[in-house]
Design an enzyme around this catalytic site. Structure first.
Site, short mmCIF file in Angstrom:
data_model
loop_
_atom_site.label_atom_id
_atom_site.label_comp_id
_atom_site.label_asym_id
_atom_site.label_seq_id
_atom_site.Cartn_x
_atom_site.Cartn_y
_atom_site.Cartn_z
N ASN A 109 -12.99 106.94 48.66
CA ASN A 109 -13.39 107.63 49.89
C ASN A 109 -12.22 108.47 50.39
O ASN A 109 -11.06 108.13 50.16
CB ASN A 109 -13.76 106.59 50.96
CG ASN A 109 -14.16 107.21 52.28
OD1 ASN A 109 -15.01 108.11 52.34
ND2 ASN A 109 -13.55 106.76 53.37
N HIS A 111 -10.52 109.90 53.92
CA HIS A 111 -10.54 109.73 55.38
C HIS A 111 -9.51 110.68 55.99
O HIS A 111 -8.38 110.76 55.51
CB HIS A 111 -10.22 108.28 55.74
CG HIS A 111 -10.28 108.04 57.21
ND1 HIS A 111 -11.48 107.94 57.89
CD2 HIS A 111 -9.30 107.96 58.14
CE1 HIS A 111 -11.22 107.79 59.18
NE2 HIS A 111 -9.91 107.80 59.36
N ASP A 152 -12.73 101.80 55.64
CA ASP A 152 -11.39 102.40 55.46
C ASP A 152 -10.33 101.34 55.13
O ASP A 152 -9.14 101.56 55.36
CB ASP A 152 -10.96 103.21 56.70
CG ASP A 152 -11.92 104.35 56.98
OD1 ASP A 152 -12.39 104.99 56.03
OD2 ASP A 152 -12.22 104.61 58.16
C1 GRF Z 1 -13.94 115.18 55.97
O1 GRF Z 1 -13.06 115.36 57.02
C2 GRF Z 1 -13.74 113.83 55.33
O2 GRF Z 1 -12.43 113.41 55.33
C3 GRF Z 1 -14.56 112.95 56.23
O3 GRF Z 1 -15.69 113.73 56.56
C4 GRF Z 1 -15.38 115.12 56.46
C5 GRF Z 1 -16.36 115.73 55.51
O4 GRF Z 1 -16.28 117.11 55.41
N1 GRF Z 1 -14.81 111.67 55.62
P1 GRF Z 1 -17.03 117.91 54.27
O5 GRF Z 1 -18.49 117.54 54.30
O6 GRF Z 1 -16.39 117.56 52.95
O7 GRF Z 1 -16.82 119.35 54.62
#
Ligand code: GRF
Length: 203
Positions: A109, A111, A152
């Site tokens: 994932n 974050h 997380d």
């Molecule tokens: C990103 O900031 C990611 O870290 C978080 O959600 C957002 C997703 O953005 N988990 P995208 O859909 O990849 O533009």
């Protein structure tokens, strides 16, 4: 030899796009993006996948269905494509321990903060950056980690710092964390883990 990757998305899909672009630029020799999955239709990430010619699976919750039914659809799609690695790229649904155990050690994932700051339940999207600004940190960033049962909470794979600037709004900070950290680090981590999967396979 390459590992088969599924990307789970819920929104705009800029991280998905970064992975697609990295593949097109020859930066992911050990990873093939086989599948993009979501639990809702109409999101732009799916359009990005279709534009790149990647199979898309929308696993919606039908009437009277439970969360477990949706996860079963996701799991069936992942199995049908013989996926080795699942990348959660802005995927907002928290996966159950059953799903995680079924894919133990092969889900990562991204974050948008330096874990353990501003993470866990309730920290998603702009809320993460709002919290960072409110606390007054001077450095934030992004983290790629393995997924376990704790939101997380899995082992950290990589982190990248990003400076917080004096006049930042949450939107400005979000954009900079994406362009300076997430979009660089996520494809790098996908390649790293995919390479490890390939090496394990050939042992
Ligand atoms: C990103 O900031 C990611 O870290 C978080 O959600 C957002 C997703 O953005 N988990 P995208 O859909 O990849 O533009």
């Amino acid at each position: 030899m390459s590992a088969k990757v599924a990307v789970f998305v819920s929104g705009g899909g800029t991280n998905l796009q970064a992975i697609i672009d990295a593949k097109a630029n020859g930066l992911l020799p050990h990873a093939d993006i086989e599948l993009v999955a979501s639990v809702k239709r109409g999101i732009y990430a799916l359009e990005r996948a279709e534009n790149a010619g990647i199979s898309v699976c929308v696993c919606e919750r039908g009437e009277g269905e439970k969360k477990a039914d949706v996860e079963k659809k996701l799991l069936d799609a992942v199995k049908a494509h013989n996926i080795d690695l699942i990348v959660l790229a802005g995927f907002l649904t928290i996966l159950s321990p059953d799903f995680i155990n079924a894919f133990c050690g092969s889900i990562i994932n991204i974050h948008p903060s330096l874990i353990p700051s501003f993470c866990g339940k309730g920290f998603y999207g702009l809320k993460v950056h709002e919290a960072a600004l409110e606390r007054g940190v001077k450095v934030t960033g992004a983290t790629v980690h393995f997924v376990n049962g704790i939101p997380d909470g899995g082992d950290i794979i990589a982190q990248k710092p990003v400076a917080v600037l004096p006049d930042d709004t949450p939107e400005m900070l979000q954009k900079r964390v994406m362009s300076e950290a997430e979009h660089i680090m996520l494809p790098e981590c996908v390649e790293k883990i995919a390479k490890e999967i390939c090496e394990r396979r050939s042992e």
